[in-house]
Design a protein around this motif. Structure first.
Motif, mmCIF file in Angstrom:
data_model
loop_
_atom_site.group_PDB
_atom_site.id
_atom_site.type_symbol
_atom_site.label_atom_id
_atom_site.label_comp_id
_atom_site.label_asym_id
_atom_site.label_seq_id
_atom_site.Cartn_x
_atom_site.Cartn_y
_atom_site.Cartn_z
ATOM 1 N N UNK A 6 -37.127 -4.624 16.951
ATOM 2 C CA UNK A 6 -36.232 -4.455 15.841
ATOM 3 C C UNK A 6 -35.102 -3.580 16.269
ATOM 4 N N UNK A 7 -34.151 -3.374 15.293
ATOM 5 C CA UNK A 7 -33.077 -2.410 15.420
ATOM 6 C C UNK A 7 -32.178 -2.682 16.618
ATOM 7 N N UNK A 8 -31.448 -3.773 16.553
ATOM 8 C CA UNK A 8 -30.543 -4.102 17.652
ATOM 9 C C UNK A 8 -29.257 -3.293 17.591
ATOM 10 N N UNK A 9 -28.989 -2.655 16.439
ATOM 11 C CA UNK A 9 -27.806 -1.801 16.335
ATOM 12 C C UNK A 9 -28.244 -0.350 16.442
ATOM 13 N N UNK A 10 -27.351 0.511 16.890
ATOM 14 C CA UNK A 10 -27.667 1.919 17.036
ATOM 15 C C UNK A 10 -27.348 2.646 15.751
ATOM 16 N N UNK A 11 -27.715 3.918 15.697
ATOM 17 C CA UNK A 11 -27.427 4.716 14.524
ATOM 18 C C UNK A 11 -25.932 4.691 14.272
ATOM 19 N N UNK A 12 -25.546 4.288 13.033
ATOM 20 C CA UNK A 12 -24.164 4.148 12.613
ATOM 21 C C UNK A 12 -23.397 3.163 13.489
ATOM 22 N N UNK A 13 -24.079 2.300 14.258
ATOM 23 C CA UNK A 13 -23.414 1.360 15.126
ATOM 24 C C UNK A 13 -22.710 2.037 16.285
ATOM 25 N N UNK A 26 -27.218 -4.427 7.589
ATOM 26 C CA UNK A 26 -26.601 -3.389 6.771
ATOM 27 C C UNK A 26 -27.651 -2.478 6.145
ATOM 28 N N UNK A 27 -28.802 -3.055 5.791
ATOM 29 C CA UNK A 27 -29.881 -2.242 5.237
ATOM 30 C C UNK A 27 -30.359 -1.224 6.269
ATOM 31 N N UNK A 28 -30.489 -1.686 7.512
ATOM 32 C CA UNK A 28 -30.898 -0.795 8.608
ATOM 33 C C UNK A 28 -29.871 0.316 8.807
ATOM 34 N N UNK A 29 -28.597 -0.069 8.833
ATOM 35 C CA UNK A 29 -27.504 0.881 9.022
ATOM 36 C C UNK A 29 -27.564 1.984 7.969
ATOM 37 N N UNK A 30 -27.784 1.595 6.708
ATOM 38 C CA UNK A 30 -27.820 2.563 5.611
ATOM 39 C C UNK A 30 -29.074 3.423 5.671
ATOM 40 N N UNK A 31 -30.212 2.805 6.004
ATOM 41 C CA UNK A 31 -31.458 3.567 6.108
ATOM 42 C C UNK A 31 -31.364 4.622 7.199
ATOM 43 N N UNK A 32 -30.689 4.294 8.289
ATOM 44 C CA UNK A 32 -30.574 5.243 9.389
ATOM 45 C C UNK A 32 -29.689 6.435 9.015
ATOM 46 N N UNK A 33 -28.724 6.225 8.120
ATOM 47 C CA UNK A 33 -27.922 7.346 7.650
ATOM 48 C C UNK A 33 -28.806 8.324 6.875
ATOM 49 N N UNK A 34 -29.738 7.778 6.107
ATOM 50 C CA UNK A 34 -30.680 8.632 5.372
ATOM 51 C C UNK A 34 -31.527 9.433 6.347
ATOM 52 N N UNK A 69 -36.613 5.138 3.303
ATOM 53 C CA UNK A 69 -35.868 4.677 4.473
ATOM 54 C C UNK A 69 -36.804 4.124 5.535
ATOM 55 N N UNK A 70 -37.935 4.788 5.742
ATOM 56 C CA UNK A 70 -38.916 4.311 6.725
ATOM 57 C C UNK A 70 -39.496 2.968 6.300
ATOM 58 N N UNK A 71 -39.742 2.803 5.001
ATOM 59 C CA UNK A 71 -40.278 1.536 4.504
ATOM 60 C C UNK A 71 -39.278 0.401 4.716
ATOM 61 N N UNK A 72 -37.993 0.704 4.546
ATOM 62 C CA UNK A 72 -36.961 -0.308 4.762
ATOM 63 C C UNK A 72 -36.911 -0.709 6.231
ATOM 64 N N UNK A 73 -37.018 0.267 7.135
ATOM 65 C CA UNK A 73 -37.031 -0.057 8.558
ATOM 66 C C UNK A 73 -38.253 -0.906 8.915
ATOM 67 N N UNK A 74 -39.366 -0.641 8.277
ATOM 68 C CA UNK A 74 -40.550 -1.476 8.495
ATOM 69 C C UNK A 74 -40.289 -2.908 8.023
ATOM 70 N N UNK A 75 -39.581 -3.041 6.918
ATOM 71 C CA UNK A 75 -39.262 -4.369 6.404
ATOM 72 C C UNK A 75 -38.358 -5.110 7.373
ATOM 73 N N UNK A 76 -37.395 -4.386 7.946
ATOM 74 C CA UNK A 76 -36.511 -4.982 8.951
ATOM 75 C C UNK A 76 -37.325 -5.437 10.150
ATOM 76 N N UNK A 77 -38.239 -4.593 10.599
ATOM 77 C CA UNK A 77 -39.095 -4.930 11.732
ATOM 78 C C UNK A 77 -39.910 -6.186 11.461
ATOM 79 N N UNK A 78 -40.514 -6.246 10.293
ATOM 80 C CA UNK A 78 -41.333 -7.410 9.937
ATOM 81 C C UNK A 78 -40.498 -8.681 9.891
ATOM 82 N N UNK A 79 -39.300 -8.569 9.321
ATOM 83 C CA UNK A 79 -38.410 -9.735 9.235
ATOM 84 C C UNK A 79 -38.041 -10.232 10.620
ATOM 85 N N UNK A 80 -37.700 -9.326 11.518
ATOM 86 C CA UNK A 80 -37.285 -9.734 12.856
ATOM 87 C C UNK A 80 -38.462 -10.263 13.670
#
Length: 221
Positions: free
Chosen positions: A2-9, A184-192, A202-213
């Motif tokens: 997951x997480x192909x973009x970095x913090x704040x891109x 965009x969800x990942x980007x926003x969660x990482x700001x948190x 925010x951690x739950x959202x990142x888990x959702x991103x991981x599951x989706x990918x």
């Protein structure tokens, strides 16, 4: 984290924060070391870098899932933060180091008001910390040079204002994830997570991103 973009891109932000430019050790190896030493925030940043370099790396994806699980587990176990007056010198030093690292990462991402807020948190643990004072001067100088001094709220930004901002980010991230806009969800969660590294939403959202990918990758195989 997951997480192909970095913090704040901004790839240099995480690289500078973790010191990849100074070490030959690969991000995944560094992430594993941080994970073993229970430094989950740093481990998450390192594995993000590994996944940026190789988004299909199953070892990195598995480690990211483990890190998120540990962060959520820690959040459940520590619902209330330790009072400052109950901390010993080592505990305070850890908090100082953590907030300084967070502030520097935000500074490199040009999030000057949040960087100042994070740097100011250091003074809760050491009112005379010279590193925090120097960092604040650097942030203010850079913001002034770029014509962004009006965004600095270091003397005006109270706890409720930060809480309001974080809550806005949480709502945005949840809405974006629900709409399938996972990047965009990942980007926003990482700001948190830059200000609240163990924020459960925010951690739950990142888990959702991981599951989706993971599902997307499986469908392509």
């Amino acid at each position: 984290m997951i997480l192909t973009a970095m913090v704040f891109g901004n790839a240099p932000t995480v690289e500078a924060f973790l010191g990849f430019g100074k070490k030959k050790e690969k991000p995944l190896a560094q992430a594993e070391k941080y994970y073993s030493s229970h430094e989950y925030y740093k481990a998450r940043c390192a594995v993000q870098q590994a996944l940026k370099e190789d988004p299909q790396n199953p070892q990195a994806a598995k480690l990211m899932a483990d890190i998120l699980d540990k962060e959520i587990e820690r959040q459940k176990e520590h619902l209330l933060p330790q009072a400052i007056e109950e901390m010993n010198a080592d505990d305070k030093e850890i908090q100082i180091k953590t907030w300084l690292e967070r502030s520097r990462a935000l500074f490199h991402a040009s999030q000057y008001d949040l960087a100042l807020f994070a740097a100011e948190k250091v003074f809760l643990y050491d009112a005379n910390d010279s590193a925090a004072s120097e960092l604040i001067d650097q942030i203010k100088g850079k913001a002034l040079k770029e014509g962004k001094s009006d965004t600095l709220f270091i003397h005006k930004m109270y706890k409720n204002e930060i809480a309001d901002r974080l809550e806005q980010y949480r709502t945005q991230a949840e809405d974006l994830a629900a709409q399938g806009q996972f990047g965009q969800a990942q980007f926003t969660a990482e700001k948190i997570l830059m200000l609240e590294p163990e924020d459960p939403k925010a951690l739950a959202i990142l888990q959702k991103v991981l599951s989706h990918r993971d599902r997307t990758r499986s469908e392509l195989l």
